[in-house]
Design a protein around this motif. Structure first.
Motif, mmCIF file in Angstrom:
data_model
loop_
_atom_site.group_PDB
_atom_site.id
_atom_site.type_symbol
_atom_site.label_atom_id
_atom_site.label_comp_id
_atom_site.label_asym_id
_atom_site.label_seq_id
_atom_site.Cartn_x
_atom_site.Cartn_y
_atom_site.Cartn_z
ATOM 1 N N SER A 299 0.842 -1.193 0.000
ATOM 2 C CA SER A 299 0.000 0.000 0.000
ATOM 3 C C SER A 299 0.877 1.243 0.000
ATOM 4 C CB SER A 299 -0.908 0.010 1.231
ATOM 5 O OG SER A 299 -0.120 0.062 2.399
ATOM 6 N N LEU A 300 0.350 2.316 -0.558
ATOM 7 C CA LEU A 300 1.047 3.596 -0.576
ATOM 8 C C LEU A 300 0.809 4.313 0.747
ATOM 9 C CD1 LEU A 300 0.149 4.806 -4.165
ATOM 10 C CD2 LEU A 300 2.390 4.133 -3.353
ATOM 11 N N PRO A 301 1.741 5.169 1.203
ATOM 12 C CA PRO A 301 1.501 5.931 2.429
ATOM 13 C C PRO A 301 0.414 6.978 2.189
ATOM 14 C CG PRO A 301 3.599 6.548 1.451
ATOM 15 C CD PRO A 301 3.087 5.384 0.673
ATOM 16 N N ASP A 302 -0.265 7.364 3.268
ATOM 17 C CA ASP A 302 -1.326 8.361 3.158
ATOM 18 C C ASP A 302 -0.768 9.718 2.760
ATOM 19 O OD1 ASP A 302 -3.034 6.378 3.982
ATOM 20 O OD2 ASP A 302 -2.879 6.946 6.099
ATOM 21 N N SER A 303 0.354 10.099 3.349
ATOM 22 C CA SER A 303 0.973 11.391 3.045
ATOM 23 C C SER A 303 2.476 11.253 3.237
ATOM 24 C CB SER A 303 0.423 12.480 3.955
ATOM 25 O OG SER A 303 0.816 12.231 5.284
ATOM 26 N N PHE A 304 3.194 12.270 2.809
ATOM 27 C CA PHE A 304 4.646 12.258 2.963
ATOM 28 C C PHE A 304 5.016 12.347 4.440
ATOM 29 C CE2 PHE A 304 8.842 14.330 3.053
ATOM 30 C CZ PHE A 304 9.548 13.364 2.377
ATOM 31 N N ALA A 305 4.224 13.110 5.217
ATOM 32 C CA ALA A 305 4.502 13.235 6.646
ATOM 33 C C ALA A 305 4.341 11.885 7.346
ATOM 34 C CB ALA A 305 3.579 14.266 7.263
ATOM 35 N N ALA A 306 3.320 11.114 6.954
ATOM 36 C CA ALA A 306 3.122 9.791 7.551
ATOM 37 C C ALA A 306 4.266 8.850 7.177
ATOM 38 C CB ALA A 306 1.794 9.208 7.093
ATOM 39 N N TYR A 307 4.753 8.957 5.949
ATOM 40 C CA TYR A 307 5.888 8.137 5.515
ATOM 41 C C TYR A 307 7.138 8.505 6.312
ATOM 42 C CZ TYR A 307 10.075 7.205 2.817
ATOM 43 O OH TYR A 307 11.331 6.846 2.445
ATOM 44 N N ARG A 308 7.347 9.802 6.507
ATOM 45 C CA ARG A 308 8.559 10.278 7.178
ATOM 46 C C ARG A 308 8.597 9.851 8.643
ATOM 47 N NH1 ARG A 308 12.606 13.616 5.780
ATOM 48 N NH2 ARG A 308 13.443 14.971 7.379
ATOM 49 N N GLU A 309 7.437 9.694 9.270
ATOM 50 C CA GLU A 309 7.401 9.248 10.661
ATOM 51 C C GLU A 309 7.937 7.832 10.807
ATOM 52 O OE1 GLU A 309 6.648 10.768 13.518
ATOM 53 O OE2 GLU A 309 6.546 12.617 12.354
ATOM 54 N N LYS A 310 7.716 6.990 9.803
ATOM 55 C CA LYS A 310 8.123 5.584 9.889
ATOM 56 C C LYS A 310 9.457 5.298 9.197
ATOM 57 C CE LYS A 310 3.663 4.568 8.757
ATOM 58 N NZ LYS A 310 2.735 3.809 7.993
ATOM 59 N N ALA A 311 9.920 6.214 8.352
ATOM 60 C CA ALA A 311 11.118 5.956 7.549
ATOM 61 C C ALA A 311 12.374 6.005 8.406
ATOM 62 C CB ALA A 311 11.217 6.972 6.418
ATOM 63 N N GLN A 312 13.386 5.242 8.011
ATOM 64 C CA GLN A 312 14.675 5.225 8.694
ATOM 65 C C GLN A 312 15.769 5.330 7.648
ATOM 66 O OE1 GLN A 312 15.787 4.106 11.986
ATOM 67 N NE2 GLN A 312 13.785 4.108 12.926
ATOM 68 N N GLN A 313 16.679 6.262 7.859
ATOM 69 C CA GLN A 313 17.859 6.369 7.016
ATOM 70 C C GLN A 313 18.979 6.853 7.914
ATOM 71 O OE1 GLN A 313 17.626 9.196 3.868
ATOM 72 N NE2 GLN A 313 19.626 8.723 3.082
ATOM 73 N N HIS A 314 19.861 5.974 8.313
ATOM 74 C CA HIS A 314 20.935 6.270 9.266
ATOM 75 C C HIS A 314 20.331 6.773 10.576
ATOM 76 C CE1 HIS A 314 23.319 5.894 5.700
ATOM 77 N NE2 HIS A 314 22.835 6.996 5.186
ATOM 78 N N GLY A 315 19.165 6.293 10.955
ATOM 79 C CA GLY A 315 18.501 6.712 12.183
ATOM 80 C C GLY A 315 17.125 7.263 11.864
ATOM 81 N N PRO A 316 16.348 7.601 12.888
ATOM 82 C CA PRO A 316 14.992 8.081 12.665
ATOM 83 C C PRO A 316 14.980 9.435 11.958
ATOM 84 C CG PRO A 316 15.377 7.563 14.980
ATOM 85 C CD PRO A 316 16.664 7.428 14.278
ATOM 86 N N LEU A 317 14.023 9.637 11.058
ATOM 87 C CA LEU A 317 13.906 10.902 10.352
ATOM 88 C C LEU A 317 12.964 11.867 11.057
ATOM 89 C CD1 LEU A 317 13.658 9.683 6.648
ATOM 90 C CD2 LEU A 317 15.602 10.700 7.784
ATOM 91 N N GLY A 318 12.173 11.375 12.008
ATOM 92 C CA GLY A 318 11.222 12.235 12.711
ATOM 93 C C GLY A 318 11.931 13.238 13.598
ATOM 94 N N ARG A 319 11.187 14.239 14.070
ATOM 95 C CA ARG A 319 11.771 15.282 14.909
ATOM 96 C C ARG A 319 11.727 14.938 16.393
ATOM 97 N NH1 ARG A 319 12.897 19.645 11.867
ATOM 98 N NH2 ARG A 319 11.714 19.969 9.982
ATOM 99 N N ALA A 320 11.013 13.917 16.776
ATOM 100 C CA ALA A 320 10.889 13.571 18.198
ATOM 101 C C ALA A 320 12.219 13.044 18.721
ATOM 102 C CB ALA A 320 9.801 12.523 18.374
ATOM 103 N N GLN A 321 12.512 13.356 19.994
ATOM 104 C CA GLN A 321 13.724 12.851 20.632
ATOM 105 C C GLN A 321 13.465 11.436 21.126
ATOM 106 O OE1 GLN A 321 16.784 14.076 20.963
ATOM 107 N NE2 GLN A 321 16.230 15.817 19.698
ATOM 108 N N PHE A 322 14.324 10.541 20.776
ATOM 109 C CA PHE A 322 14.183 9.153 21.189
ATOM 110 C C PHE A 322 15.195 8.889 22.279
ATOM 111 C CE2 PHE A 322 12.792 9.343 16.801
ATOM 112 C CZ PHE A 322 11.567 8.701 16.875
ATOM 113 N N THR A 323 14.749 8.324 23.373
ATOM 114 C CA THR A 323 15.670 8.023 24.475
ATOM 115 C C THR A 323 16.141 6.587 24.350
ATOM 116 O OG1 THR A 323 13.812 7.393 25.861
ATOM 117 C CG2 THR A 323 14.574 9.666 26.040
#
Length: 119
Positions: free
Chosen positions: A42-66
């Protein structure tokens, strides 16, 4: 004869010969489709939804991961020291591994492109 002048003024002829008349397709389907080798069907709903799940050398989202890479600053890891027998910089090596000084003859040979060696 000046060959470069003659070549510069010569008409350019392409080396590739195309057979037939150029034809542009009348209807092209540009609707997005899932790639056949995609992990999901399936295609992602939006680019923002894709970016939340995508990984490239680490998370692409803006949230801080502990607890993950990049979650803590490097200064909090403490000082980094090399193990015995390992060195971070060439200047820390024993003198026998240091850089040798350039002789005047070597400097002249480099500056003249080697011509001073035969003069």
């Amino acid at each position: 004869m000046r060959a470069t002048f003659a070549l510069r003024n010569a008409a350019r002829t392409p080396l590739i010969r195309f057979v037939g008349k150029r034809s542009v397709p009348q209807s092209v389907d540009h609707t997005p489709r899932v790639h056949p080798a995609a992990p999901t069907s399936s295609l992602p709903d939006s680019f923002a939804a894709y970016r939340e799940k995508a990984q490239q050398h680490g998370p692409l989202g803006r949230a801080q991961f502990t607890g993950t890479i990049g979650g803590t600053p490097g200064a909090s890891l403490g000082p980094v020291r090399p193990e015995p027998g390992q060195f971070f910089d060439r200047a820390e090596l024993p003198a026998r591994f240091g850089r040798l000084p350039w002789s005047q003859a070597e400097i002249e040979a480099i500056e003249t492109g080697g011509a001073s060696l035969f003069a």
